[in-house]
Design a protein around this motif. Sequence first.
Motif, PDB file in Angstrom:
ATOM      1  N   VAL A  18       0.941  -1.086  -0.024  1.00  0.00           N
ATOM      2  CA  VAL A  18       0.045  -0.041   0.027  1.00  0.00           C
ATOM      3  C   VAL A  18       0.882   1.213   0.117  1.00  0.00           C
ATOM      4  O   VAL A  18       2.121   1.137   0.634  1.00  0.00           O
ATOM      5  CB  VAL A  18      -0.920   0.049   1.400  1.00  0.00           C
ATOM      6  CG1 VAL A  18      -2.115  -1.169   1.176  1.00  0.00           C
ATOM      7  CG2 VAL A  18      -0.028  -0.028   2.510  1.00  0.00           C
ATOM      8  N   THR A  19       0.307   2.432  -0.770  1.00  0.00           N
ATOM      9  CA  THR A  19       1.297   3.497  -0.501  1.00  0.00           C
ATOM     10  C   THR A  19       0.597   4.164   0.741  1.00  0.00           C
ATOM     11  O   THR A  19      -0.457   3.704   1.462  1.00  0.00           O
ATOM     12  CB  THR A  19       0.710   4.469  -1.673  1.00  0.00           C
ATOM     13  OG1 THR A  19      -0.663   4.672  -1.395  1.00  0.00           O
ATOM     14  CG2 THR A  19       1.015   4.085  -2.838  1.00  0.00           C
ATOM     15  N   VAL A  20       1.459   4.899   1.519  1.00  0.00           N
ATOM     16  CA  VAL A  20       1.022   5.609   2.686  1.00  0.00           C
ATOM     17  C   VAL A  20       1.404   7.076   2.665  1.00  0.00           C
ATOM     18  O   VAL A  20       2.538   7.600   2.049  1.00  0.00           O
ATOM     19  CB  VAL A  20       1.791   4.996   3.947  1.00  0.00           C
ATOM     20  CG1 VAL A  20       1.337   3.568   4.214  1.00  0.00           C
ATOM     21  CG2 VAL A  20       3.339   5.076   3.916  1.00  0.00           C
ATOM     22  N   GLU A  21       0.441   7.819   3.530  1.00  0.00           N
ATOM     23  CA  GLU A  21       0.637   9.013   3.696  1.00  0.00           C
ATOM     24  C   GLU A  21       1.386   9.242   4.984  1.00  0.00           C
ATOM     25  O   GLU A  21       0.964   8.989   6.156  1.00  0.00           O
ATOM     26  CB  GLU A  21      -0.754   9.756   3.630  1.00  0.00           C
ATOM     27  CG  GLU A  21      -0.728  11.487   4.388  1.00  0.00           C
ATOM     28  CD  GLU A  21      -2.194  11.778   4.525  1.00  0.00           C
ATOM     29  OE1 GLU A  21      -2.127  12.639   5.554  1.00  0.00           O
ATOM     30  OE2 GLU A  21      -2.987  11.288   3.947  1.00  0.00           O
ATOM     31  N   VAL A  22       2.671   9.798   4.881  1.00  0.00           N
ATOM     32  CA  VAL A  22       3.649   9.864   6.082  1.00  0.00           C
ATOM     33  C   VAL A  22       3.228  11.092   6.871  1.00  0.00           C
ATOM     34  O   VAL A  22       3.099  12.143   6.438  1.00  0.00           O
ATOM     35  CB  VAL A  22       4.999   9.794   5.704  1.00  0.00           C
ATOM     36  CG1 VAL A  22       5.963   9.809   6.871  1.00  0.00           C
ATOM     37  CG2 VAL A  22       5.320   8.458   4.974  1.00  0.00           C
ATOM     38  N   ARG A  53       9.609   0.307   1.296  1.00  0.00           N
ATOM     39  CA  ARG A  53      10.519   0.618   0.252  1.00  0.00           C
ATOM     40  C   ARG A  53       9.836   1.882  -0.385  1.00  0.00           C
ATOM     41  O   ARG A  53       8.621   2.351  -0.324  1.00  0.00           O
ATOM     42  CB  ARG A  53      10.563  -0.476  -0.853  1.00  0.00           C
ATOM     43  CG  ARG A  53       9.223  -0.683  -1.642  1.00  0.00           C
ATOM     44  CD  ARG A  53       9.669  -1.794  -2.832  1.00  0.00           C
ATOM     45  NE  ARG A  53       8.435  -2.311  -3.321  1.00  0.00           N
ATOM     46  CZ  ARG A  53       8.089  -1.946  -4.565  1.00  0.00           C
ATOM     47  NH1 ARG A  53       9.031  -1.068  -5.166  1.00  0.00           N
ATOM     48  NH2 ARG A  53       7.150  -2.067  -5.321  1.00  0.00           N
ATOM     49  N   VAL A  54      10.683   2.619  -0.984  1.00  0.00           N
ATOM     50  CA  VAL A  54      10.277   3.978  -1.632  1.00  0.00           C
ATOM     51  C   VAL A  54      10.376   3.712  -3.103  1.00  0.00           C
ATOM     52  O   VAL A  54      11.069   3.226  -3.650  1.00  0.00           O
ATOM     53  CB  VAL A  54      11.200   4.888  -1.466  1.00  0.00           C
ATOM     54  CG1 VAL A  54      10.996   6.430  -2.347  1.00  0.00           C
ATOM     55  CG2 VAL A  54      11.358   5.340  -0.008  1.00  0.00           C
ATOM     56  N   HIS A  55       9.071   4.122  -3.692  1.00  0.00           N
ATOM     57  CA  HIS A  55       8.924   3.841  -5.174  1.00  0.00           C
ATOM     58  C   HIS A  55       8.276   5.196  -5.652  1.00  0.00           C
ATOM     59  O   HIS A  55       7.094   5.415  -5.218  1.00  0.00           O
ATOM     60  CB  HIS A  55       7.972   2.561  -5.428  1.00  0.00           C
ATOM     61  CG  HIS A  55       7.633   2.604  -6.782  1.00  0.00           C
ATOM     62  ND1 HIS A  55       8.521   2.055  -7.767  1.00  0.00           N
ATOM     63  CD2 HIS A  55       6.453   2.783  -7.376  1.00  0.00           C
ATOM     64  CE1 HIS A  55       7.883   2.027  -8.968  1.00  0.00           C
ATOM     65  NE2 HIS A  55       6.637   2.468  -8.811  1.00  0.00           N
ATOM     66  N   SER A  56       9.051   5.909  -6.755  1.00  0.00           N
ATOM     67  CA  SER A  56       8.743   7.001  -7.489  1.00  0.00           C
ATOM     68  C   SER A  56       8.140   8.021  -6.421  1.00  0.00           C
ATOM     69  O   SER A  56       7.220   8.674  -6.428  1.00  0.00           O
ATOM     70  CB  SER A  56       7.235   6.659  -8.144  1.00  0.00           C
ATOM     71  OG  SER A  56       7.605   5.879  -9.205  1.00  0.00           O
ATOM     72  N   GLY A  57       9.112   8.239  -5.231  1.00  0.00           N
ATOM     73  CA  GLY A  57       8.827   9.272  -4.161  1.00  0.00           C
ATOM     74  C   GLY A  57       7.768   9.023  -3.172  1.00  0.00           C
ATOM     75  O   GLY A  57       7.605   9.746  -2.403  1.00  0.00           O
ATOM     76  N   ARG A  58       7.258   7.753  -3.265  1.00  0.00           N
ATOM     77  CA  ARG A  58       6.210   7.386  -2.336  1.00  0.00           C
ATOM     78  C   ARG A  58       6.498   6.197  -1.523  1.00  0.00           C
ATOM     79  O   ARG A  58       7.164   5.282  -1.857  1.00  0.00           O
ATOM     80  CB  ARG A  58       4.893   7.015  -3.067  1.00  0.00           C
ATOM     81  CG  ARG A  58       4.180   7.933  -3.516  1.00  0.00           C
ATOM     82  CD  ARG A  58       2.954   7.496  -4.582  1.00  0.00           C
ATOM     83  NE  ARG A  58       2.306   8.564  -5.078  1.00  0.00           N
ATOM     84  CZ  ARG A  58       1.219   8.459  -6.070  1.00  0.00           C
ATOM     85  NH1 ARG A  58       0.688   7.448  -5.526  1.00  0.00           N
ATOM     86  NH2 ARG A  58       0.693   9.621  -6.304  1.00  0.00           N
ATOM     87  N   LEU A  59       6.178   6.149  -0.306  1.00  0.00           N
ATOM     88  CA  LEU A  59       6.594   5.098   0.768  1.00  0.00           C
ATOM     89  C   LEU A  59       5.448   3.978   0.613  1.00  0.00           C
ATOM     90  O   LEU A  59       4.217   4.398   0.591  1.00  0.00           O
ATOM     91  CB  LEU A  59       6.730   5.506   2.180  1.00  0.00           C
ATOM     92  CG  LEU A  59       6.888   4.405   3.225  1.00  0.00           C
ATOM     93  CD1 LEU A  59       8.186   3.690   2.920  1.00  0.00           C
ATOM     94  CD2 LEU A  59       6.811   4.955   4.558  1.00  0.00           C
ATOM     95  N   LEU A  60       5.969   2.771   0.077  1.00  0.00           N
ATOM     96  CA  LEU A  60       5.160   1.559   0.016  1.00  0.00           C
ATOM     97  C   LEU A  60       5.376   0.705   1.281  1.00  0.00           C
ATOM     98  O   LEU A  60       6.610   0.454   1.547  1.00  0.00           O
ATOM     99  CB  LEU A  60       5.517   0.823  -1.209  1.00  0.00           C
ATOM    100  CG  LEU A  60       5.342   1.663  -2.452  1.00  0.00           C
ATOM    101  CD1 LEU A  60       5.777   0.810  -3.695  1.00  0.00           C
ATOM    102  CD2 LEU A  60       3.886   2.248  -2.688  1.00  0.00           C
TER     103      LEU A  60
END
Length: 213
Positions: A18-22, A53-60
């Motif tokens: 999932v993507t997360v909003e940190v 992990r970070v993918h395209s500037g987003r934390l997954l």
Amino acid sequence: MQLVVARVGRAHGIRGEVTVEVRTDEPEVRLGPGAVLATDPASAGPLTIATGRVHSGRLLLRFDGVADRGAAEALRNVLLIAEVDPEELPDDPDEFYDHQLMDLDVVLADGTEVGRITEISHLPSQDLFIVERPDGSEVMIPFVEEIVTEIDLEEQRAVVEPPPGLLDDAQAETAAPGAGAAAAGTETAGGAPGTAADGSGDAGAGGPVDGPR
């Protein structure tokens, strides 16, 4: 003490990520593999982080027991909550946790009362103080060095030098028929250097907050 450190966003791929909003400036500590987090709603957790992990500037993130896209999508909008020692302070003296700033008295340099901080709003571009004025109206004050000149936790006050019109415009807006304090936005990873939001969010506790920049 419990602090919201992230919000689950969209599912990513088919393997449960999932993507997360940190909502923390310490994602490597709060959101590292093995971290066990409470949730809101509580029925969704607790969740243990399996990988990150970070993918395209987003934390997954991927959680133990969440193995496919359907299970990941079911977690969308769930808040991730870490248990934090209330005496714990950010390593950087110019950073503050939200709970340190809440309820601070806001005053001008000459001591004139402006109001009291009732909420911290984290936007991608900057952080905002939501300040309740003595008359019950609200004003949004950007947490930037040019405006917020001092944070004194011992005296429980924030000293501000607002630009001309900031306080007057807010008061006039509130007084206008049908007008109210506008929602400044929602809490995103703006306060977390090196992280990025997934484009969605809502208000909540987080931190630490960078000091005036």
